[in-house]
Write an enzyme that holds these catalytic residues in place. Structure first.
Site, PDB file in Angstrom:
ATOM      1  N   ASP A   1       0.863  -1.159   0.000  1.00 40.97           N
ATOM      2  CA  ASP A   1       0.000   0.000   0.000  1.00 40.97           C
ATOM      3  C   ASP A   1       0.908   1.220   0.000  1.00 40.97           C
ATOM      4  O   ASP A   1       2.098   1.107   0.280  1.00 40.97           O
ATOM      5  CB  ASP A   1      -0.842  -0.071   1.285  1.00 40.97           C
TER       6      ASP A   1
ATOM      7  N   ASP B   1      -1.564  -0.812   5.923  1.00 38.62           N
ATOM      8  CA  ASP B   1      -1.802  -0.304   7.271  1.00 38.62           C
ATOM      9  C   ASP B   1      -3.268  -0.050   7.553  1.00 38.62           C
ATOM     10  O   ASP B   1      -3.646   0.128   8.690  1.00 38.62           O
ATOM     11  CB  ASP B   1      -1.028   0.983   7.499  1.00 38.62           C
TER      12      ASP B   1
ATOM     13  N   ASP C   1      -6.657  -2.467   3.324  1.00 43.84           N
ATOM     14  CA  ASP C   1      -5.634  -3.440   2.958  1.00 43.84           C
ATOM     15  C   ASP C   1      -5.913  -4.812   3.548  1.00 43.84           C
ATOM     16  O   ASP C   1      -5.203  -5.772   3.249  1.00 43.84           O
ATOM     17  CB  ASP C   1      -4.256  -2.982   3.448  1.00 43.84           C
TER      18      ASP C   1
END
Lengths: 1105, 338
Positions: free
Chosen positions: A381, A752, A756
């Site tokens: 990410d 995080d 995700d």
């Protein structure tokens, strides 16, 4: 299917829906034993051992005491059953605590204290401040006159901010004393696990209100496990209870992950099993033939002339039992033990503690450390993972004027401060939008300062920045917002909030200036969502240029706009909006459509640029890991330019001469196909060149590519080492992980935020960053780390060591089992193929469980290369990735070694203990001690670094072998009474031992030395270099520094915005703007992303809740 | 007091941080030996240098052993008769006289062994057919279940039961030199542990060899098992199909070229399964009986070690290879990214 909840009806609901008893338990007292045993026996290894143990009960065929198998088997089972039982007991206790919690609820028209588990659907439940919500409720009243209340949803989605909840309009104004008498009907969907969506209707029965149907959304609910905050009391109707709540539905045990190493071990176990069957078959047939031809002549054996019907089976089964030790029963226990220790090492590692927040790394999944060393693809990410996710308002462009430059933020820009002081109308409007076009909740603290509780870091940054420019958002009083501008208070009333969704990419509020009574629409959002809505006369070029510039600096941009509304226009629209809001079908889509009807002819005020700094050490980490042969894909919800910029600044792709970016885009299937083919062609050409080629794709094109051109995209994914996927939804992230997994790659997903989670759960290894976006990702992940840079250490140090250690441990386990098994087979060849066991039961069991397990367990401390060397030469990870240390050919090596050692031990022993010395018990102990001696030297030779513990384990184990056997030999009741004393007094015993060691280890050592010196692996070279000391200069090493330096210099100066573009320009035939433009105001919304309920990463920053 | 509180506070604050120890950080001091040519060659030379003398020593010890081996099963049977019938019959005269020449001076004690070849004392069915509990304690005489098929006769327990005892070797040897009888000491031929513990001094043979099938030797029912040393020796089963068991000792020196006359009672049936019977007279040294395997093994292995060491030295001289040269790392040779 719909659920009808009759509010406060004591009779109807009881039978239909479950009560509020929460149960997370897997077992009950009664089914524990059968269910647990069933689960354990569903594994092949356990079935095998059970079969062996059962066969051993048949004394006719058992070579040894059945206890030698039953003991370890029962122990293994007891250990894992106890662990399960303990976990389940703890779950039971926590369930019980939750179930027996006292809550206030209405029963038969009276408020009563009841236990949480007795709440039924339709009951009215009362909560006080800081109470935990016992089940999913629809709010009907709060202490707040506006009907607001605040909840903390950390337990649900990991977000720590406060969220506002409001009572449905129908319940507005019901008197406190009447609340517990409310009757009505709520129509809501069947329970599901979507915590961001609840589309229902409420109708109150008379006398409360007329039959008006009132829409209910997630904003009118209190979900289980949230906490009520900042609100004196609230009450609601239970709609989902027990395990049917949103939280209860989300629960569920994720599939256990199996590492590549485990899969390989299973495969090898299978191979050994087949080998064992072959051996058994051959020996069984040979045994039967020998019996019929030879053994019948041996009068002293007294074979009966006619045996029972199963006579032919007896000898093969005996051999099956004799060879059952080929598959070591101890391997599972040893592996579980060492894996637990690997995980502990990760938890303990001081070098992976985030000093800022003092968060240590944590391995939640203790079973997959080896996979860390075999990672081939990392999908990461961007926001919060590569960057800090700490937003700072850096620059802005207000009606064509740029504020803020390299020297300072916009906040410190004299020009802007002056403009505010002179009350330049554009600037004031800009600041107003910054301050109130959001969902931030200001909380007055005792010391007078204001704390902003915001869900999105972007909004918080904007509100803070506005406050810095004297536009202070002071108070939120229901719908009325107080703004303190230069000591004068301005009040706005928020009439409607047009929420942010990841599809709309913008949010707006309709506010009424309380003084003038004028209506305004304030909007903010991504440039491509706002600029097309600009009023026809306005030039948007300056703004798009500003956006371009800022995003090339790696800043996140938001366009701010406003429009004054006519009263009539608003009233008309408001009705449609209400209607759309109460729609039960396609509500999202309809709301979006209605919102669009208001969001047009906007006057663009300017562009705000927010910086999200890269985390420390990100470029170095990516550089190192890329050198280690790991391919990186960046999956972000952010814009293409920002994504590319971040990618460049963190070494994702090399700058121009070495790197090349290929863009895949297109709105239609054909465009995407052409673009994909073009990129593929370029890829094929460049794949032979040492060039960094990466492709860039956005969510839209990705959707089309995955759906219609799956094969081509797959090929692209195989060719490309780097990819940047922007504007992707959580489900697309998971799809990409799935795609790489289907290409047999080991994937690691790191992220995080809540968006995700799916990719983290999907990937072979999920790593969560316990960052600012809450702990949602970290909770779902297998490993959680504080900062991205620890990934380097996690993979290169922990992953690599774990792989190496497990590779050795597992193969060694097979080696030692095979060794003893081969000896049994050889012995049976000289004992009339009758299946006599050379070793007694105690020795066999102790050999497997004790003598050979202890030294190898200390191998968890072994380090082939020092951590520093590995960090300097990350390329060495290739050995783990490619599985060089554990594969059929290395296993064949160990297999050969065990065969060779078995021959050495056996031949030497039967020759030196021939004739008058060939006593059974003695020979058995000589052979066993020969094996133990060889074991010690094999482990010693394979150990790379000796710590004191290894010495203790290896040599101590050898000593322990003698001590134990002396003790056993001193017991008159044992079969081997005095044997070990007799042997140790004989010089020939010791001479035999040394002969075995040298004959067994000499060739191994010579071969190892030869390979080490003349056919060295990279690991060997580095070991040698490490030993020589001094700096190990690797040519590849010089580079990162220079590149890192370049990076410092190169952030594109704003004066030459085009200077960086060559990096990706050559193949960027279509300007990214071209795509953006097509999001015209009239363009229909494409809701291809609507399946994804979790918002994308950008969504997090603007979401309204 | 206050300082203690303070420290406990600070420790609780830091409790999330892992504790530092060299073990948890995997930083225990370690030595990392690597296979340098010097180390490996030295090891091989050292092993060779140590092994060859030991081998020579063992070999000479083995060579000093004087051994007389005489196979008599073929010669002690009339060639005109059917062997098995002859040996099974009660009426045939099985006495057989052999004369052996002492090749070298044999110092006392001279051990007398009988050697059986192709006799599977390690056969599973055979090994298991004994009851150690019964042998130890007279109260356990009924524990004959593992002894099948030689467990009971007329439903009375056999003591000692089982195939091992039942097949007791029963050839006897009498020795004389020049007409003078050589006394054979048959005391202490069994292990002390067997005499003192494994075989009870109150256990007397019962119903032994009373069944329809007669196996091997018979036992004197008046002597307890612990003193039936021939049985004790026999019941220490051999692990190999070819084995020697101690028969007795001659407690006097035998001079070279002396003729020993042996009177053999050839009772034991090794003919049925093609076994061989041998009489062995042997002295011992520190290494045991005559067995050159260890000596030869040591010399061979030692020699091989020296050979390997030489080869490695030669290889090192011909093709020296710098250690830990980073230029051998492929990624340093090729540009990165390839």
């Amino acid at each position: 299917m719909k659920r009808c909840v009759y509010i406060n009806d004591d009779d109807l609901s009881h039978d239909i829906y479950c009560d509020n008893r929460i149960s997370n338990r897997k077992y009950t007292v009664w089914n524990f034993l059968p269910k647990n045993l069933w689960e354990q026996f569903s594994r092949f290894m356990n079935q095998y051992f059970l079969l062996i143990a059962c066969l051993q009960l048949w004394s006719l065929i058992t070579p040894v005491n059945p206890a030698s198998t039953w003991g370890p088997l029962i122990l293994i089972f007891a250990v894992s059953a106890t662990k399960e039982a303990w976990d389940d007991y703890n779950r039971y206790l926590s369930d019980k605590k939750a179930n027996e919690k006292e809550v206030w609820a209405v029963r038969h028209g009276v408020k009563k204290h009841i236990q949480a588990q007795d709440i039924h659907v339709g009951n009215i439940v009362w909560l006080r401040e800081n109470d935990e919500v016992p089940c999913d409720l629809v709010l009907i009243g709060t202490s707040d006159p506006q009907g607001l209340c605040y909840v903390e949803t950390a337990a649900l989605d990991g977000e720590t901010d406060l969220k506002t909840r409001v009572i449905p309009s129908a319940c507005m104004g019901i008197d406190f004393d009447l609340l517990h008498k409310v009757k009505g009907l709520i129509e809501c969907p069947e329970p599901d696990k979507d915590i961001r969506r609840f589309d229902a209707n409420l109708r109150l029965f008379p006398p409360f209100l007329d039959n008006d149907v009132c829409p209910i959304t997630i904003k009118n609910t209190l979900l289980q496990s949230c906490y009520l905050r900042n609100t004196e009391w609230a009450c609601g109707v239970a709609v989902y209870t027990g395990n049917e709540t949103k939280l209860g539905m989300t629960r569920g045990v994720p599939e256990p992950k199996l590492t590549a190493v485990d899969a390989m071990i299973d495969k090898l176990t299978g191979a050994i099993f087949v080998f064992q069957l072959v051996v058994v078959m051959v020996l069984g047939v040979a045994g039967n033939i020998w019996k019929d031809t030879e053994a019948r002549k041996l009068w002293y054996v007294e074979y009966p002339t006619k045996g029972p019907w199963y006579e032919l089976l007896v000898i093969p089964l005996r051999f099956e039992l004799l060879c059952s030790i080929m598959i070591p029963i101890s391997i599972k226990v040893s592996l579980d033990l060492v894996k637990g220790l690997y995980a502990k090492f990760i938890d303990w590692d001081n070098k992976m503690v985030d000093q800022e927040t003092s968060t240590p790394a944590h391995a939640a999944n203790t079973a997959i450390s080896e996979d860390l060393g075999q990672v081939e693809y990392i999908l990461t990410d961007k926001t919060g993972t590569l960057t800090e996710n700490q937003m700072i308002f850096k620059r802005c462009c207000i009606s064509g004027t740029f504020y803020g430059n390299e020297i300072g933020d916009a906040l410190k820009d004299e020009d802007l401060v002056n403009a505010v002081a002179t009350r330049s109308p554009d600037v004031i409007h800009f600041l107003t939008v910054m301050a109130i076009c959001n969902t931030v909740v200001p909380i007055q603290r005792q010391n007078g300062t204001i704390l902003y509780k915001a869900q999105s870091q972007d909004e918080e940054a904007l509100v803070h920045a506005a406050a810095g420019l004297h536009m202070v958002f002071v108070k939120k009083n229901g719908n009325v917002l107080d703004i303190n501008f230069n000591a004068s208070v301005i009040q706005y009333e928020v009439l409607d909030t047009l929420e942010f969704t990841s599809d709309r990419k913008r949010m707006s509020v309709v506010v009424k200036d309380c003084q003038s009574g004028k209506l305004f629409l304030l909007s903010k959002g991504a440039d491509e969502a706002i600029l097309p809505c600009a009023s026809t006369g306005q030039q948007t070029r300056t703004f798009s240029e500003a956006v371009e510039q800022y995003s090339q600096l790696g800043l996140r941009t938001l366009c701010l706009a406003w429009r004054e509304l006519e009263e009539d226009e608003y009233q008309e629209w408001s009705l449609m909006f209400k209607e759309a809001n109460s729609a039960l079908v396609d509500r999202d889509w309809r709301i979006a459509e209605v919102c669009q009807r208001l969001e047009h002819h906007l006057q663009i005020l300017g562009v705000a640029a927010i910086e999200d700094r890269l985390q420390d050490g990100v470029p170095e980490t990516i550089e190192t890991l890329r050198k280690a042969g790991i391919n990186f894909w960046m999956l972000t919800g952010d814009k293409q330019n920002t994504a590319i910029q971040i990618a460049l600044s963190c070494n994702f792709v090399s700058p121009e001469p070495k790197g090349q970016l290929l863009l895949i885009n297109g709105k239609t299937g054909d465009e995407v196909r052409q673009s994909l083919e073009r990129v593929l062609l370029t890829m094929r050409i460049t794949s032979s060149e040492p060039k960094d080629v990466a492709f860039v794709i956005d969510g839209w094109a990705l959707e089309i590519a995955l759906k219609h051109h799956h094969k081509a995209f797959m090929e692209l994914a195989l060719l490309s080492k780097t990819a940047i996927c922007c504007r992707v939804t959580p489900s697309q992230k998971a799809q990409l992980v799935e795609l790489l997994k289907s290409c047999e790659y080991r994937t690691l997903a790191i992220g995080d935020g809540g968006n995700d989670v799916r990719m983290i759960q999907q990937a072979h290894i999920g790593v969560g960053i316990s960052g600012r976006e809450g702990l949602q990702a970290a909770r779902a992940a297998d490993y959680s780390i504080g900062k991205f840079r620890f990934l380097k250490r996690l993979i290169l140090v922990h992953g690599r060591y774990s792989y190496n250690r497990t590779a050795f441990l597992s193969q060694y386990s097979f080696y030692k089992s095979l060794l003893i098994c081969f000896i049994q087979i050889f012995f049976s060849l000289i004992s009339g193929v009758s299946g006599t066991s050379l070793f007694n039961s105690v020795s066999l069991m102790a050999y497997n469980v004790f003598y050979t397990s202890v030294p190898v367990l200390v191998n968890v401390l072994d380090k082939d290369l020092s951590e520093r060397t590995v960090m300097q030469h990350p390329q060495i990870l290739f050995y783990c990735q490619a599985g060089r240390l554990l594969n059929p050919s290395t296993f064949a090596g160990w297999f050969g070694r065990s065969l060779f050692h078995a021959i050495v031990v056996f031949v030497i022993c039967i020759h030196s203990y021939a004739f008058e010395k060939s006593e059974m018990e003695e020979l058995s102990m000589v052979v066993l001690s020969g094996c133990i001696w060889l074991q010690a030297f094999v482990v010693a030779l394979e150990t790379n670094s000796f710590t004191i513990l290894q010495h203790l384990a290896i040599w101590g184990n050898l000593v322990a072998f003698y001590v134990i056997n002396w003790i056993v030999s001193a017991l008159p009741s044992s079969g081997m009474y005095t044997i070990m004393f007799r042997l140790c007094r004989q010089p020939s015993y010791w001479i035999t031992m040394f002969l075995i060691v040298v004959a067994g280890m000499g060739p191994v050592l010579a071969l190892k030395y030869f390979r080490y010196t003349y056919r060295p692996s990279k690991i060997n070279i580095l070991r040698q270099a490490e030993r020589l000391g001094g700096p190990i200069l690797s040519l590849g090493n010089i580079e990162p520094q220079s590149r890192a330096f370049e990076k410092e210099v190169s952030p594109l100066s704003i004066s030459q915005p085009k200077s960086r573009s060559p990096v990706y320009e050559p193949l960027l035939s279509d300007s990214p703007n071209a795509i953006r433009r097509s999001f015209g105001p009239g363009a229909p919304f494409d809701f291809f992303q609507s399946q994804s309920r979790l918002s994308s990463s950008y969504a997090r920053n603007c979401k309204d809740n | 007091m206050s300082s203690g509180e303070g420290s406990s506070q600070s420790s609780s604050k830091k409790s999330r941080q892992p504790k530092y120890s060299r073990f948890t950080q995997q930083e225990l001091p370690a030595c990392k030996p690597i296979l340098t040519p010097g180390l490996v060659v030295t090891t091989f030379i050292l092993v060779g240098v140590i092994f060859i003398p030991i081998g020579l020593l063992s070999l000479s010890a083995s060579e000093r052993v004087v051994e007389i081996v005489d196979r008599y099963d073929e010669d002690c049977i009339p060639s005109d008769q059917e062997k098995t019938a002859f040996i099974q019959s009660d009426k045939t005269n099985k006495t057989c006289v052999r004369s052996l020449t002492v090749p070298k001076k044999m110092q006392h004690p001279v051990y007398i062994y009988y050697q059986l070849d192709n006799f599977y004392q390690n056969h599973r069915r055979y090994v298991k057919s004994r009851s150690d509990k019964q042998l130890r304690n007279p109260e356990n005489e009924d524990l004959t279940s593992p002894c099948e098929p030689e467990a009971r006769v007329d439903n009375k327990p056999i003591v000692p039961c089982g195939l091992v005892a039942w097949s007791l070797f029963n050839d006897t040897y009498g020795f004389s030199v020049g007409g003078m009888n050589l006394s054979v000491n048959k005391k202490d031929i069994a292990w002390d542990s067997d005499k003192n513990y494994k075989f009870g001094s109150k256990v007397y043979p019962k119903n032994f060899q009373q069944g329809s099938l007669i196996g091997g030797g018979k036992l004197d029912e008046k002597i307890p098992l612990s003193e039936q040393e021939d049985l004790l020796v026999w019941m220490r089963t051999a692990a190999l199909p070819s084995f020697r068991k101690l028969y007795g000792r001659i407690e006097q020196d035998l001079e070279a070229n002396e003729m020993i006359t042996v009177v053999i009672q050839n009772n034991y049936n090794a003919y049925a399964f093609g076994g061989k019977k041998k009489l062995v007279l042997s002295t011992t040294t520190w290494i045991g009986g005559k067995n050159s395997f260890l000596g030869l093994g040591y010399i061979t292995i030692g020699g091989l070690c020296l050979f390997i060491a030489t080869t490695f030295i030669v290889m090192y001289l011909i093709k020296p290879r710098p250690y830990g040269d980073p230029s051998y790392l492929s990624w340093n040779r090729n540009p990165p990214g390839n």
